[in-house]
Design a protein around this motif. Sequence first.
Motif, PDB file in Angstrom:
ATOM      1  N   LEU A 103       0.824  -1.266  -0.070  1.00  0.00           N
ATOM      2  CA  LEU A 103       0.001  -0.020  -0.193  1.00  0.00           C
ATOM      3  C   LEU A 103       0.912   1.409  -0.069  1.00  0.00           C
ATOM      4  O   LEU A 103       0.552   2.341  -0.821  1.00  0.00           O
ATOM      5  N   VAL A 104       2.002   1.111   0.897  1.00  0.00           N
ATOM      6  CA  VAL A 104       2.755   2.483   0.972  1.00  0.00           C
ATOM      7  C   VAL A 104       3.516   2.665  -0.612  1.00  0.00           C
ATOM      8  O   VAL A 104       3.751   3.824  -1.077  1.00  0.00           O
ATOM      9  N   LEU A 105       4.225   1.408  -0.818  1.00  0.00           N
ATOM     10  CA  LEU A 105       4.563   1.456  -2.385  1.00  0.00           C
ATOM     11  C   LEU A 105       3.726   2.116  -3.289  1.00  0.00           C
ATOM     12  O   LEU A 105       4.101   2.968  -4.378  1.00  0.00           O
ATOM     13  N   LEU A 106       2.496   1.668  -3.271  1.00  0.00           N
ATOM     14  CA  LEU A 106       1.570   2.249  -4.385  1.00  0.00           C
ATOM     15  C   LEU A 106       1.198   3.748  -4.268  1.00  0.00           C
ATOM     16  O   LEU A 106       1.190   4.467  -5.177  1.00  0.00           O
ATOM     17  N   MET A 107       1.205   4.242  -3.080  1.00  0.00           N
ATOM     18  CA  MET A 107       1.120   5.569  -2.805  1.00  0.00           C
ATOM     19  C   MET A 107       2.399   6.264  -2.977  1.00  0.00           C
ATOM     20  O   MET A 107       2.209   7.646  -3.609  1.00  0.00           O
ATOM     21  N   VAL A 108       3.587   5.711  -3.078  1.00  0.00           N
ATOM     22  CA  VAL A 108       4.677   6.325  -3.381  1.00  0.00           C
ATOM     23  C   VAL A 108       4.577   6.453  -5.241  1.00  0.00           C
ATOM     24  O   VAL A 108       4.966   7.529  -5.670  1.00  0.00           O
ATOM     25  N   PHE A 109       4.111   5.410  -5.948  1.00  0.00           N
ATOM     26  CA  PHE A 109       3.872   5.625  -7.276  1.00  0.00           C
ATOM     27  C   PHE A 109       2.872   6.621  -7.675  1.00  0.00           C
ATOM     28  O   PHE A 109       3.061   7.606  -8.430  1.00  0.00           O
ATOM     29  N   VAL A 110       1.784   6.600  -6.720  1.00  0.00           N
ATOM     30  CA  VAL A 110       0.630   7.563  -7.094  1.00  0.00           C
ATOM     31  C   VAL A 110       1.493   9.376  -6.806  1.00  0.00           C
ATOM     32  O   VAL A 110       1.057  10.084  -7.619  1.00  0.00           O
ATOM     33  N   ASN A 111       2.066   9.429  -5.799  1.00  0.00           N
ATOM     34  CA  ASN A 111       2.516  10.540  -5.539  1.00  0.00           C
ATOM     35  C   ASN A 111       3.572  11.288  -6.494  1.00  0.00           C
ATOM     36  O   ASN A 111       3.636  12.577  -6.680  1.00  0.00           O
ATOM     37  N   GLN A 112       4.364  10.536  -7.102  1.00  0.00           N
ATOM     38  CA  GLN A 112       5.304  10.849  -8.071  1.00  0.00           C
ATOM     39  C   GLN A 112       4.586  10.895  -9.351  1.00  0.00           C
ATOM     40  O   GLN A 112       5.195  11.493 -10.344  1.00  0.00           O
ATOM     41  N   SER A 113       3.916  10.244  -9.762  1.00  0.00           N
ATOM     42  CA  SER A 113       3.032  10.344 -11.224  1.00  0.00           C
ATOM     43  C   SER A 113       1.831  11.012 -11.404  1.00  0.00           C
ATOM     44  O   SER A 113       1.420  11.336 -12.335  1.00  0.00           O
ATOM     45  N   VAL A 114       0.846  11.151 -10.120  1.00  0.00           N
ATOM     46  CA  VAL A 114      -0.058  11.585 -10.269  1.00  0.00           C
ATOM     47  C   VAL A 114      -0.711  12.851 -11.218  1.00  0.00           C
ATOM     48  O   VAL A 114      -1.383  13.040 -12.018  1.00  0.00           O
ATOM     49  N   TRP A 115       0.531  13.956 -10.971  1.00  0.00           N
ATOM     50  CA  TRP A 115       0.265  15.211 -11.589  1.00  0.00           C
ATOM     51  C   TRP A 115       0.762  15.042 -13.105  1.00  0.00           C
ATOM     52  O   TRP A 115      -0.039  16.093 -14.038  1.00  0.00           O
ATOM     53  N   TRP A 116       1.333  14.079 -13.474  1.00  0.00           N
ATOM     54  CA  TRP A 116       1.746  13.879 -14.897  1.00  0.00           C
ATOM     55  C   TRP A 116       0.368  13.506 -15.431  1.00  0.00           C
ATOM     56  O   TRP A 116       0.130  13.710 -16.801  1.00  0.00           O
ATOM     57  N   TYR A 117      -0.063  12.581 -14.927  1.00  0.00           N
ATOM     58  CA  TYR A 117      -1.606  11.938 -15.456  1.00  0.00           C
ATOM     59  C   TYR A 117      -2.606  13.058 -15.579  1.00  0.00           C
ATOM     60  O   TYR A 117      -3.251  13.118 -16.516  1.00  0.00           O
ATOM     61  N   VAL A 118      -2.725  13.901 -14.448  1.00  0.00           N
ATOM     62  CA  VAL A 118      -3.544  15.056 -14.630  1.00  0.00           C
ATOM     63  C   VAL A 118      -3.173  15.643 -15.791  1.00  0.00           C
ATOM     64  O   VAL A 118      -4.081  16.414 -16.556  1.00  0.00           O
ATOM     65  N   ALA A 119      -1.881  16.075 -15.970  1.00  0.00           N
ATOM     66  CA  ALA A 119      -1.563  17.135 -16.992  1.00  0.00           C
ATOM     67  C   ALA A 119      -1.849  16.459 -18.383  1.00  0.00           C
ATOM     68  O   ALA A 119      -2.545  17.067 -19.271  1.00  0.00           O
ATOM     69  N   ALA A 120      -1.841  15.208 -18.371  1.00  0.00           N
ATOM     70  CA  ALA A 120      -2.258  14.363 -19.692  1.00  0.00           C
ATOM     71  C   ALA A 120      -3.739  14.523 -19.874  1.00  0.00           C
ATOM     72  O   ALA A 120      -4.322  14.802 -21.273  1.00  0.00           O
ATOM     73  N   GLY A 121      -4.610  14.372 -19.049  1.00  0.00           N
ATOM     74  CA  GLY A 121      -6.102  14.509 -19.098  1.00  0.00           C
ATOM     75  C   GLY A 121      -6.341  15.737 -19.534  1.00  0.00           C
ATOM     76  O   GLY A 121      -7.468  15.969 -20.314  1.00  0.00           O
TER      77      GLY A 121
END
Length: 361
Positions: A256-274
């Motif tokens: 769960l913590v590792l998944l949150m690490v992935f989300v924290n580092q990538s979410v804004w890039w995905y937002v920018a793509a959308g």
Amino acid sequence: MDILVLCIDRDDDLGRKAGIESPVIGRVANVEATLALGLADPEDSDVNTILGGIQVYDDLTSQGKAVEIASVTGDPNVGLVSDGKIAHQIDGLIERFRPAGVVVVSDGAEDEAILPIIQSRVKVNGVRRVLVKQSHNLESTYYLLKQVFRDPKISHTFFIPIGLALLIYSTFSFIGRSDFAVMAILGAIGVYLLFRGLGLDDFIDSTKETFKGNLYRGRIAFITYVLAAVLVVIATIQGSTRFWDYYTGDIWYGYLVLLMVFVNQSVWWYVAAGICVNLGKILDLYLEGVGDERAYSYPFFIFATGLIFWSASVFILANSADMDFPLISGKSAGYLAASAALAILVALVGVKVSRKMAARR
């Protein structure tokens, strides 16, 4: 008119193989269409469907009834897309001929799945299923199986999982880790089944068609789709790299913590793509003079969603023991609350902008 004989080609073999537009109306036109499809693919079952429809037409005509025959086609993407096209053609035929009833002619259960759509519009007097007679010896069975597996819809579903399993097993055997092969095969087939079951293959096909359409029509959305694809790749690499750093570290933090690490580092890039994708649509709508006020609210909702995911990841990571991560650890709860409030505010702004654009129309 008494009866309309309706021949169903749900996967558009007439259009794909013979280049014939539907609906095909009249006996002469259907004979010509059958000949064209038969020359293009003599083994196609829709040839027999139309011939069966012509036979029904002739029988009803000999009984002195006012009859017309029409062949309607769908789309290779069998489902909502093909059924929508068929429904649109049937509406036009009903409006033109005003039949008291229809006789549906098909080559099997797949085409007959359209029956509820027809019955919701007009009385169905009968259904004629045209089946090709086959001898039951070994040679005919082999030939039939051969033809079935040549069908892209069947071969893609049947051969891809088997080929994927064999490829994974041979790869792991080559590197000397055949003990992991079964686990990898089960995981790969599971992902494939989820992919097909959730309809993601249809989503990818529709996205590809949209992408090609934007390119051919010279739309700005083509550029924003390309940019969005690049941003998605960057987001995935960014999140996966950080995920791997902590996964291979000396301390095990949990999935769960590792998944949150992935989300924290990538979410804004995905937002920018959308947001890029939606901005391209908005610009094209504006240049074409087409009004769709809902499109203006989407970037706000995408940003608000990204903010919620990011703040949730910050909260979880900040409260994870022994987590060496650059974030605000002492005020994580207040930070989460403030981010949630800001996300709601941004969503409300999006709704306000959407309504204001709708008022201008």
